[in-house]
Design an enzyme around this catalytic site. Structure first.
Site, PDB file in Angstrom:
ATOM      1  CG  HIS A 122      -1.892   0.986   1.413  1.00 19.01           C
ATOM      2  ND1 HIS A 122      -1.621   2.275   1.757  1.00 19.01           N
ATOM      3  CD2 HIS A 122      -3.237   0.909   1.238  1.00 19.01           C
ATOM      4  CE1 HIS A 122      -2.765   2.958   1.805  1.00 19.01           C
ATOM      5  NE2 HIS A 122      -3.747   2.151   1.494  1.00 19.01           N
ATOM      6  CG  ASP A 199       0.473  -2.280   6.215  1.00 20.33           C
ATOM      7  OD1 ASP A 199      -0.467  -2.328   7.030  1.00 20.33           O
ATOM      8  OD2 ASP A 199       0.398  -1.696   5.123  1.00 20.33           O
ATOM      9  CD  GLN A 202      -6.879  -3.986   4.488  1.00 23.30           C
ATOM     10  OE1 GLN A 202      -7.876  -4.561   4.930  1.00 23.30           O
ATOM     11  NE2 GLN A 202      -6.933  -2.754   4.023  1.00 23.30           N
ATOM     12  CE  LYS A 225      -7.117   0.205   6.627  1.00 22.95           C
ATOM     13  NZ  LYS A 225      -7.914   0.906   5.626  1.00 22.95           N
ATOM     14  CB  CYS A 371      -3.812   3.427  -1.404  1.00 20.15           C
ATOM     15  SG  CYS A 371      -4.814   4.853  -1.075  1.00 20.15           S
TER      16      CYS A 371
END
Lengths: 411, 168
Positions: A122, A199, A202, A225, A371
């Site tokens: 991303h 990261d 998600q 999220k 993104c």
């Protein structure tokens, strides 16, 4: 036992809304999730009963606010099996990655050092490193992805060298939903004496993420999220790494002592201990309380159940989308290496038109690059539409989506 | 049940006018041109859409022929198509004066708000093409403003990406 989506939906006031005369079907959970009433109430409750600045005053209200703020840190730490002192509150995943890039990166990277990223990142795990690479003259390298959008491990091992100081990589791709084998990647990285940042934007909301089991150095994720409010997230930082990190932003809270030395006409500054050293200024206190409540909500369901329910939904959706003859799905179809994110295109139609038409039926899906423009270029896509699921989505919603998708194909 | 029936049932207006849908299905003047006088490209990195205009301009500074290629959404294709129809046969000065994104949006029977940038992009690309034509000739007509129009600016900002995509 699976979770009960209709009971869960009752906790989300937004599902009482109609969009374009249709019940709202929210399939943009990879961008942000909806908020349960418990989270909304916790923020309201804080402002109504506990509002005061934290770590500042001796009076009761401030003590209570501080306690709540630190409770939240503890709750979030437990969620990923970390120590509370290893959790730094940030504005979100993006700020968490920037924090490492600036405070660790500027102090530890030098000319010709290497930062290893992948083609699936991303922009938030790519741009900070490009900025830091310009400032330090360290070099960014990008690991290739395979045809099925998974990481090319061979290329990873080839690009990993003695020059590699840090590997920064997403746990789950926000475009293809691919789950990377972080445990293995981390092992290889550490054998190479490099650090690893994950990261987790998600992954943390959707699966069990245990920082000790994965053995990672840094983990970045966002509250919004995972049912929490926007504007707050967390950075996990393995304790020993604190020693190598200078301050990020300067201000109140991140200092222990500022003694103005009249002889030299300058203040002598002593940093606060981590994690507070990295939290300059008044933090997002209400946000942290909403974050804690979101974690409590997920805990009450059980993150394993969240995972398996989403897998069931994804399996069902992938299977039904096969009926849509003009629809092409990207990334792997095997749900053992894929999260509840489905990126696709309808032949002959721009992804934006697909999203625009879906909207007229009350279905919210994303379109564009999400993104991750480099990934789209690598897999030679102009843009894509994306449907992503969470605990309140249902089989019935997927049925409706497929019905609409079939109609869109006729456009 | 086709889309129209489904829409009738749910009583939702289509996001696009009939004119946009017609032009999307049967665009006018679509395709590459051999030996154009000017090529103008514009793209939008936010959405990934892009348009290329090919213009044949004669000695009287009249657009003799104009075609376009687009890989974008229905609004992108429809606005590009309508622009070719609007300016075909006009001289460059009139084209510059007559062409505005508001007019383009009007001509296609309106666009959803999120799509008006498609009209801006099409107009910006043509205007940049006209500017380029005079630059190639070393001429500076007094009716072209010195500074870029907002439409040109939008097209310019996105030129780099458009170039990249056009190489694909």
């Amino acid at each position: 036992m699976s979770l009960n989506p209709s009971k869960i939906r009752g906790d989300f006031p937004i599902f009482q809304r109609k969009i374009n005369n249709n019940p709202l079907i929210y399939f943009d959970n990879a961008a942000t999730t909806q908020k349960p009433i418990q989270v909304i109430d916790s923020i309201k409750n804080f402002y109504e009963k506990y509002n005061a600045n934290v770590h500042r005053a001796v009076y009761s209200l401030s003590q209570e606010a501080t306690e709540l703020y630190e409770d939240s840190r503890e709750k979030i730490a437990k969620f990923i099996n970390a120590e509370p002192s290893e959790i730094i509150f940030t504005r979100g995943t993006t700020e968490a990655i920037n924090l490492i890039a600036y405070s660790w990166g500027l102090d530890n990277l030098k000319q010709n050092d290497e930062i290893l990223l992948t083609e699936m990142e991303h922009h938030s795990n790519l741009i900070p490193w490009e900025i830091i690479s310009k400032r330090t003259e360290a070099i960014t390298k990008y690991v290739k992805i395979n045809e099925n959008s998974t990481i090319n491990l061979k290329d990873f091992e080839n690009k990993l060298s003695t020059k590699t100081k840090i590997v920064s990589i997403s746990h789950v791709s926000n475009v293809t939903g691919v789950i990377n084998d972080i445990k293995n990647i981390s092992k290889i990285t550490h054998e190479n004496n490099s650090l690893i940042l994950i990261d987790g934007a998600q992954s943390v909301p959707h699966m069990k993420v245990d920082v000790k089991e994965l053995d990672i150095d840094f983990l970045a994720f966002s509250a919004h999220k995972m049912l929490g409010p926007t504007g707050i997230g967390a950075l996990y930082c393995k304790k020993k790494n604190f020693e190598t990190m200078g301050p990020f932003q300067g201000g109140g809270e991140m200092i222990k002592n500022v003694n103005f030395n009249s002889k030299i006409q300058k203040p002598e500054i002593q940093w606060n201990s981590p994690p507070w050293k990295f939290e300059a200024g008044t933090p997002n206190i209400a946000g942290s309380i909403g974050f804690m409540e979101a974690v409590k909500y997920l805990d009450s369901i059980g993150i394993e159940k969240v995972s398996s329910y989403e897998k069931d939904l994804t399996k069902y959706a992938l299977n039904r989308i096969k009926e849509c003859k003009k629809t092409i799905v990207y990334g792997p179809l095997d749900t053992s290496i894929k999260c509840g994110i489905i990126s696709f295109n309808v032949q002959g139609l721009s992804s934006h038109d697909v999203a625009l038409f879906a909207d007229t039926f009350g279905i919210m899906i994303r379109s564009g690059y999400h993104c991750a423009q480099p990934l789209h270029q690598v897999i030679k896509l102009q843009s894509s539409a994306r449907a992503s699921f969470y605990i309140y989505n249902t089989i019935e919603e997927i049925d409706r989506f497929v019905e609409v998708l079939k109609e869109i194909e006729q456009f | 049940m086709d889309l129209q029936e489904l829409i009738n049932i749910s009583r939702i207006p289509l996001p696009y006018s009939q004119k946009v849908i017609d032009l999307f299905r049967n665009p006018k003047n679509q395709g590459k041109m051999k030996n154009p006088t000017v090529i103008a490209v514009a793209g939008n990195p936010a959405c990934g859409d892009m348009i290329t205009f090919y213009m044949k301009i004669n000695d009287q500074e009249v657009i003799e022929k104009i075609t376009f290629e687009s890989y974008g959404c229905a609004a992108n294709i429809a606005t590009a198509s309508i622009v070719t129809e609007m300016v075909n046969g006009l001289n460059l000065k009139d084209t510059w004066k007559e062409l505005s994104w508001k007019k383009v949006v009007e001509e296609v029977g309106g666009l959803p708000n999120v799509k008006s940038h498609c009209g801006i992009l099409a107009v910006g690309a043509v205007k940049r093409g006209i500017r380029k034509y005079y630059q190639q000739k070393g001429l500076v007509p007094n009716w072209i403003p010195r500074g870029l129009t907002s439409e040109e600016k939008q097209a310019l900002e996105e030129e780099e990406l458009a170039e990249k995509l056009s190489k694909k």
